[in-house]
Design an enzyme around this catalytic site. Structure first.
Site, PDB file in Angstrom:
ATOM      1  N   SER A   7       0.841  -1.205   0.000  1.00  0.00           N
ATOM      2  CA  SER A   7       0.000   0.000   0.000  1.00  0.00           C
ATOM      3  C   SER A   7       0.868   1.243   0.000  1.00  0.00           C
ATOM      4  O   SER A   7       1.976   1.239   0.550  1.00  0.00           O
ATOM      5  CB  SER A   7      -0.895   0.018   1.244  1.00  0.00           C
ATOM      6  OG  SER A   7      -1.657   1.200   1.281  1.00  0.00           O
ATOM      7  N   ASN A   9      -0.996   4.082   0.740  1.00  0.00           N
ATOM      8  CA  ASN A   9      -1.921   4.926   1.492  1.00  0.00           C
ATOM      9  C   ASN A   9      -1.309   5.210   2.863  1.00  0.00           C
ATOM     10  O   ASN A   9      -1.179   4.313   3.694  1.00  0.00           O
ATOM     11  CB  ASN A   9      -3.268   4.204   1.625  1.00  0.00           C
ATOM     12  CG  ASN A   9      -4.310   5.035   2.340  1.00  0.00           C
ATOM     13  OD1 ASN A   9      -4.064   5.581   3.412  1.00  0.00           O
ATOM     14  ND2 ASN A   9      -5.492   5.111   1.767  1.00  0.00           N
ATOM     15  N   GLY A  11      -2.369   6.729   5.462  1.00  0.00           N
ATOM     16  CA  GLY A  11      -3.250   6.441   6.591  1.00  0.00           C
ATOM     17  C   GLY A  11      -3.200   4.964   6.968  1.00  0.00           C
ATOM     18  O   GLY A  11      -3.097   4.606   8.134  1.00  0.00           O
ATOM     19  N   ASP A  73      -7.616  -4.548   1.026  1.00  0.00           N
ATOM     20  CA  ASP A  73      -8.514  -3.719   0.227  1.00  0.00           C
ATOM     21  C   ASP A  73      -9.743  -3.515   1.085  1.00  0.00           C
ATOM     22  O   ASP A  73     -10.260  -4.471   1.681  1.00  0.00           O
ATOM     23  CB  ASP A  73      -8.876  -4.381  -1.103  1.00  0.00           C
ATOM     24  CG  ASP A  73      -9.473  -3.359  -2.072  1.00  0.00           C
ATOM     25  OD1 ASP A  73      -8.946  -2.230  -2.137  1.00  0.00           O
ATOM     26  OD2 ASP A  73     -10.466  -3.673  -2.740  1.00  0.00           O
ATOM     27  N   SER A  74     -10.130  -2.289   1.200  1.00  0.00           N
ATOM     28  CA  SER A  74     -11.233  -2.007   2.112  1.00  0.00           C
ATOM     29  C   SER A  74     -12.067  -0.866   1.568  1.00  0.00           C
ATOM     30  O   SER A  74     -11.642  -0.129   0.687  1.00  0.00           O
ATOM     31  CB  SER A  74     -10.685  -1.649   3.499  1.00  0.00           C
ATOM     32  OG  SER A  74      -9.785  -0.571   3.411  1.00  0.00           O
ATOM     33  N   PHE A 155      -9.044   8.931   8.335  1.00  0.00           N
ATOM     34  CA  PHE A 155      -8.926   9.254   6.908  1.00  0.00           C
ATOM     35  C   PHE A 155     -10.103   8.626   6.184  1.00  0.00           C
ATOM     36  O   PHE A 155     -10.946   7.965   6.790  1.00  0.00           O
ATOM     37  CB  PHE A 155      -7.581   8.768   6.339  1.00  0.00           C
ATOM     38  CG  PHE A 155      -7.401   7.269   6.358  1.00  0.00           C
ATOM     39  CD1 PHE A 155      -7.634   6.512   5.222  1.00  0.00           C
ATOM     40  CD2 PHE A 155      -7.003   6.613   7.511  1.00  0.00           C
ATOM     41  CE1 PHE A 155      -7.468   5.134   5.230  1.00  0.00           C
ATOM     42  CE2 PHE A 155      -6.832   5.225   7.536  1.00  0.00           C
ATOM     43  CZ  PHE A 155      -7.065   4.490   6.393  1.00  0.00           C
ATOM     44  N   HIS A 183     -12.853  -2.377  11.221  1.00  0.00           N
ATOM     45  CA  HIS A 183     -12.879  -3.485  10.261  1.00  0.00           C
ATOM     46  C   HIS A 183     -11.475  -4.014   9.996  1.00  0.00           C
ATOM     47  O   HIS A 183     -11.260  -5.211   9.899  1.00  0.00           O
ATOM     48  CB  HIS A 183     -13.538  -3.028   8.949  1.00  0.00           C
ATOM     49  CG  HIS A 183     -12.945  -1.788   8.360  1.00  0.00           C
ATOM     50  ND1 HIS A 183     -12.833  -0.597   9.060  1.00  0.00           N
ATOM     51  CD2 HIS A 183     -12.422  -1.537   7.127  1.00  0.00           C
ATOM     52  CE1 HIS A 183     -12.268   0.321   8.283  1.00  0.00           C
ATOM     53  NE2 HIS A 183     -12.010  -0.225   7.127  1.00  0.00           N
ATOM     54  N   ARG A 184     -10.502  -3.089   9.922  1.00  0.00           N
ATOM     55  CA  ARG A 184      -9.123  -3.511   9.652  1.00  0.00           C
ATOM     56  C   ARG A 184      -8.552  -4.277  10.836  1.00  0.00           C
ATOM     57  O   ARG A 184      -7.871  -5.275  10.685  1.00  0.00           O
ATOM     58  CB  ARG A 184      -8.261  -2.284   9.317  1.00  0.00           C
ATOM     59  CG  ARG A 184      -6.934  -2.639   8.678  1.00  0.00           C
ATOM     60  CD  ARG A 184      -6.249  -1.447   8.050  1.00  0.00           C
ATOM     61  NE  ARG A 184      -6.984  -0.973   6.891  1.00  0.00           N
ATOM     62  CZ  ARG A 184      -7.663   0.179   6.846  1.00  0.00           C
ATOM     63  NH1 ARG A 184      -7.683   0.989   7.873  1.00  0.00           N
ATOM     64  NH2 ARG A 184      -8.304   0.533   5.761  1.00  0.00           N
TER      65      ARG A 184
END
Length: 199
Positions: A7, A9, A11, A73-74, A155, A183-184
């Site tokens: 990733s 990202n 955040g 992936d979320s 984020f 969720h993560r």
């Protein structure tokens, strides 16, 4: 253990480093530089596997050695919008859309339906590639999405989402509070169970 996150990202990278304090965690770009991976699958699982496998293969090409590659992936799904934005969460308002632009698009879609607040849920699929074997787990977080932004923390869609059992958005809650049920984090708890077996 060397763990490479598939990733860019910032955040997500920050979140994973906090959640895995005892491991050496790298963003793939620290090792491989700039690499674009098209997220063209129609499920969170498909995209997560594609990202993890691609990075794993690239690391093997440069002889990086034994490594665990983790990708996730979320996104957020809103049933009243036919589960949109779903896998398109990061690019809901366009390919290079900012969090703000994506939030405004979701607010606009809710306003078109005259909805202030409605059911929504987050999904996170974590894919792990280790010794060329692929493992996946899913985590979920349920709640409601608002047609306005509240809070500066987090984020993505965090300022719009109130998790079940709370009266504040993820944008208003501290990281330490939301990491308990995100969720993560739910997916990571399952991922750790898998890692305990395979490592």
């Amino acid at each position: 253990m060397k763990i490479v996150l598939a990733s860019n990202n910032q955040g997500k990278i920050k979140e994973f480093k906090k959640l895995l304090p005892n491991d050496e965690v790298f963003a793939f770009s620290e090792i491989l530089g700039k690499l674009e991976i098209e997220e063209d699958k129609d499920t969170f699982k498909g995209n997560a596997i594609k990202k993890a496998q691609t990075i794993y293969d690239e690391l093997q090409k440069i002889g990086f050695g034994e490594v665990l590659v983790i990708s996730d992936d979320s996104g957020i799904s809103v049933p009243i919008l036919n589960n949109a934005p779903g896998v398109y969460s990061a690019r809901y308002a366009g390919l290079k859309a900012s969090d703000k632009e994506n939030n405004l698009k979701l607010i606009d879609e809710l306003n078109k339906l005259g909805v202030d607040k409605t059911a929504a849920f987050y999904t996170a699929c974590i894919a792990m590639v280790y010794k060329n074997e692929v493992y996946t787990v899913h985590g979920f977080m349920y709640g409601e999405v608002l047609n306005k932004e509240l809070g500066e923390n987090g984020f993505g869609y965090d300022p719009l989402f109130i998790p079940k059992g709370f009266s504040k958005t993820l944008g208003q809650l501290e990281f330490e509070v939301k990491q308990e049920f995100s969720h993560r984090n739910n997916a990571l708890k399952l991922a750790k169970k898998v890692l305990d077996v395979i490592l």
